[in-house]
Design a protein around this motif. Structure first.
Motif, mmCIF file in Angstrom:
data_model
loop_
_atom_site.group_PDB
_atom_site.id
_atom_site.type_symbol
_atom_site.label_atom_id
_atom_site.label_comp_id
_atom_site.label_asym_id
_atom_site.label_seq_id
_atom_site.Cartn_x
_atom_site.Cartn_y
_atom_site.Cartn_z
ATOM 1 N N GLN A 68 0.288 -1.706 -0.288
ATOM 2 C CA GLN A 68 -0.085 -0.015 0.650
ATOM 3 C C GLN A 68 0.646 0.921 0.111
ATOM 4 O O GLN A 68 1.720 1.390 0.932
ATOM 5 C CB GLN A 68 -0.743 -0.205 0.839
ATOM 6 C CG GLN A 68 -1.468 -1.081 1.911
ATOM 7 C CD GLN A 68 -2.211 -0.871 0.371
ATOM 8 O OE1 GLN A 68 -3.712 -0.499 -0.036
ATOM 9 N NE2 GLN A 68 -3.189 -2.655 -0.190
ATOM 10 N N TRP A 69 0.289 2.243 -0.691
ATOM 11 C CA TRP A 69 1.381 3.306 -0.871
ATOM 12 C C TRP A 69 -0.012 4.202 -0.071
ATOM 13 O O TRP A 69 -1.209 5.246 -0.486
ATOM 14 C CB TRP A 69 1.399 4.363 -2.364
ATOM 15 C CG TRP A 69 2.264 4.917 -1.989
ATOM 16 C CD1 TRP A 69 3.621 5.473 -2.413
ATOM 17 C CD2 TRP A 69 1.639 6.592 -2.527
ATOM 18 N NE1 TRP A 69 4.136 7.076 -2.916
ATOM 19 C CE2 TRP A 69 2.836 7.346 -2.603
ATOM 20 C CE3 TRP A 69 0.450 7.115 -3.262
ATOM 21 C CZ2 TRP A 69 2.637 8.832 -3.348
ATOM 22 C CZ3 TRP A 69 -0.004 8.864 -2.812
ATOM 23 C CH2 TRP A 69 1.178 8.925 -2.460
ATOM 24 N N HIS A 70 0.875 5.802 0.648
ATOM 25 C CA HIS A 70 -0.136 6.184 1.049
ATOM 26 C C HIS A 70 0.846 7.509 1.857
ATOM 27 O O HIS A 70 1.609 7.140 2.130
ATOM 28 C CB HIS A 70 -0.277 6.426 2.356
ATOM 29 C CG HIS A 70 -1.606 6.882 3.331
ATOM 30 N ND1 HIS A 70 -2.716 8.156 2.528
ATOM 31 C CD2 HIS A 70 -1.363 7.868 4.445
ATOM 32 C CE1 HIS A 70 -3.583 8.379 3.884
ATOM 33 N NE2 HIS A 70 -1.689 8.807 4.426
ATOM 34 N N GLU A 71 0.846 8.891 0.650
ATOM 35 C CA GLU A 71 1.736 10.363 0.839
ATOM 36 C C GLU A 71 2.921 9.876 0.762
ATOM 37 O O GLU A 71 3.478 9.732 2.587
ATOM 38 C CB GLU A 71 1.388 10.541 2.806
ATOM 39 C CG GLU A 71 -0.545 11.343 2.579
ATOM 40 C CD GLU A 71 -0.987 11.576 3.430
ATOM 41 O OE1 GLU A 71 -0.308 11.971 4.823
ATOM 42 O OE2 GLU A 71 -1.908 12.211 4.115
ATOM 43 N N SER A 75 4.057 0.617 2.953
ATOM 44 C CA SER A 75 3.775 -0.498 3.909
ATOM 45 C C SER A 75 3.646 -1.756 3.003
ATOM 46 O O SER A 75 2.419 -1.579 2.014
ATOM 47 C CB SER A 75 3.115 -0.166 4.831
ATOM 48 O OG SER A 75 1.088 -0.011 3.869
ATOM 49 N N SER A 254 4.605 6.593 -6.419
ATOM 50 C CA SER A 254 3.051 5.985 -6.564
ATOM 51 C C SER A 254 3.949 5.077 -6.055
ATOM 52 O O SER A 254 4.867 4.466 -7.308
ATOM 53 C CB SER A 254 2.304 6.212 -7.257
ATOM 54 O OG SER A 254 3.502 6.277 -8.803
#
Length: 590
Positions: A68-71, A75, A254
């Motif tokens: 997962q990608w966030h800001e 993770s 991303s």
């Protein structure tokens, strides 16, 4: 979903009985005191425990959750971070790494067998440490002592990871087109600016630092691939004492949403004036990076073997239990409403094809590992040079043939399940998705085929090829060499078609590209024939010690020579058809 089991019996057969690896290690001074048969078995047994019980259970859940990608931060799926912490305690990242900098210094023959287990258990998880091991190899071979002392110990330990940053949106295979630039600084460092795509493990939450190996161009560098340099660019800057400093100007823009290997983060990496340090010489970066790329190409080839092994295991288990129809010769399980599908000829064709190609690939991978060990550790300069020639010749075959046959095997494994193979719970559809990428990354298989035929066979007028086929001919001359006539026949076919292509290419360069994929497959089937002959020889000699195991080897060898090796006939015909039919259409007619 069936559980993955490391194929320890067959791995030991290849290592100890076919190649007699302990005898080889005993005569190599750098290995003689660190590895013997008992140590190798202990390492393989521990590797089996790690892959079966720690890593394989995360395969399906990791695929479902994905990275997962966030800001700007990535993770990994639930359980990966904890499993990775346990994994690195065993020293697995540095298994074959330089002991001078904290690696275990184990032979490559052992490392390739461990990698097969790892990929068979969980390809996504395997990639994080595979990239680290390859980056370590490039640093060890080309970096200054200062950089090696600073980066290698924590990378071998697994606290820091590595990545390989080559590809850009407009520059895939043709790396001479890259635009990432490096500006020299007064302190000897460089400012790296540019964007890279498809970066495996470019960001993750498993390690405290990520060491990016980045291809970039210096000001006034020569055009094309001759103007590429290689730099080490850490995610977090490293102080002179090895402690971590401030964040570098490196960010993950991303991650890709992919067909498979979903738990492996495939990143877009942005370098915004990031601090980097030159590895090796200016404008010699591509040669240095190829040290890592060739390691990764063999590793990714092994991904094909590992996935095929996992698919085979579940397909066999299913075929023994699934009841459908009666055997063509009459009821086998008369007490049941139908027979298990393993009695049906087509199911056996698929299973035997999987078994023959996977076990042939396992032997070939170990052979390439043997040559890498000789090239690195032999005290004889001639032997080192000879081994290096074979490594260069066989690496594209290993990468492409392992993965082409790996996809074929996984599709066959899925087919054994029928409709259930298309359903998620059995795991076969994930294996098909995961193994598919192996034909594409680290140099597409079409590029590997061009490299083999154009650079490794035709460019040196077949000298490396003759070195390899000479070894096969010497084996076939032994009085007890199984299938010797068939083996010599296909070796002659390979040599003849190589000579024919050399003559044809002199007047039409399209012939190389037109024939290269079929040629690589022909080469692969010939190599496997030699290795199956070697395995059958050992099985015949030792049959009384374990009839069930060795009889299965002999029967599989029979199947390979009777049902798979004839594919070389059609491959030869395709090659001899030439390139003309490929150019019968204008571009607008497609």
């Amino acid at each position: 979903m069936p559980e993955f089991k490391a194929p320890l019996r067959d791995l030991r057969f290849v290592l100890h009985e076919v190649f007699e690896a302990p005898a080889l290690w005993a005569r190599l001074p750098a290995l003689a005191d660190s590895i013997d048969a008992d140590t190798a078995d202990a390492i393989l047994e521990e590797a089996a425990k790690v892959t079966e019980h720690l890593i394989a259970p995360l395969n399906r859940s990791g695929d479902e959750e994905g990275a997962q990608w966030h800001e700007g931060r990535v993770s990994t799926p639930s359980g990966f971070k904890q499993a990775y912490a346990t994994y690195i305690k065993g020293g697995w990242v540095g298994l074959s790494g330089n002991a001078e900098f904290g690696g275990m210094g184990m032979p490559k023959m052992l490392a390739v067998q461990f990698e097969e287990m790892l990929y068979g258990a969980n390809s996504s998880f395997a990639l994080y440490s595979a990239l680290s091991a390859g980056a370590c190899l490039a640093l060890d071979a080309h970096a200054s002592d200062t950089l090696k002392n600073l980066y290698l110990p924590p990378m071998y330990e697994g606290r820091w990871a590595g990545s390989m940053c080559l590809t850009e949106a407009h520059a895939g295979t043709d790396l001479g087109l890259i635009r990432t630039r490096a500006e020299p600084e007064a302190d000897g460092s460089y400012k790296i600016t540019g964007s890279k795509i498809f970066i495996t493990g470019g960001d993750q939450d498993l390690t405290e630092n990520i060491v990016h190996l980045v291809l970039a161009k210096l000001p006034n560098a020569p055009a094309g691939p001759k103007g590429i340099s290689l730099f080490v660019v850490p995610k977090v800057l490293v102080n002179a004492d090895g402690s971590l400093g401030t964040a570098n100007a490196v960010s993950c823009g991303s991650i890709e949403h992919k067909m498979g290997i979903k738990a492996s983060a495939t990143c877009v990496m942005n370098f915004d004036g990031a601090s980097g340090w030159l590895i090796g010489e200016e404008n010699k970066g591509l040669a240095a990076m190829f040290t890592m790329m060739n390691y990764e190409r063999l590793s990714i080839g092994i991904q094909g073997i590992g996935c095929a092994e996992a698919s085979y295991q579940s397909a066999v288990a299913y075929a023994r239990e699934r009841l459908q129809s009666r055997a063509p010769t009459g009821a086998v399980a008369a007490d049941k409403p139908a027979d298990p599908i393993i009695v049906h000829p087509d199911v056996r064709r698929m299973l035997l094809g999987m078994k023959a190609m996977t076990e042939g690939g396992r032997a070939f991978a170990s052979y390439v590992g043997q040559q890498l060990d000789l090239a690195k550790f032999s005290a004889d300069a001639g032997e080192r040079d000879s081994a290096q020639v074979l490594v260069a010749l066989l690496t594209p075959v290993a990468k492409a043939f392992f993965t082409d046959s790996g996809l074929e095997s996984c599709i066959n494994g899925q087919q054994v399940f029928g409709g259930h193979g298309y359903i998620r719970e059995w795991g076969q559809e994930q294996l098909v998705r995961d193994v598919r990428i192996a034909q594409i990354y680290e140099g597409t298989n079409g590029i590997q085929a061009l490299d083999l035929l154009g650079r490794k066979v035709l460019a040196d007028k077949g000298h490396a090829l003759r070195q390899f086929t000479g070894e096969i001919r010497r084996f076939a001359a032994q009085p007890d060499a199984p299938y010797a006539p068939q083996l010599l026949d296909v070796v002659q076919r390979l040599e003849d078609i190589s000579d024919w292509l050399h003559d044809r290419a002199a007047s039409n360069r399209n012939e190389v590209g037109a024939a290269s994929v079929e040629y690589l497959h022909l080469f692969g089937y010939v190599a496997y024939a030699w290795l199956w002959s070697r395995m059958a020889q050992v099985a015949r000699q030792k049959r009384s010690e374990d009839e069930d195991f060795y009889d299965a080897k002999i029967a599989t060898a029979d199947f390979y020579f009777q049902r798979l090796l004839p594919r070389t006939l059609s491959l030869e015909q395709s090659i001899r058809a030439g390139s003309d039919s490929l150019y019968g259409l204008r571009a607008e007619q497609f």
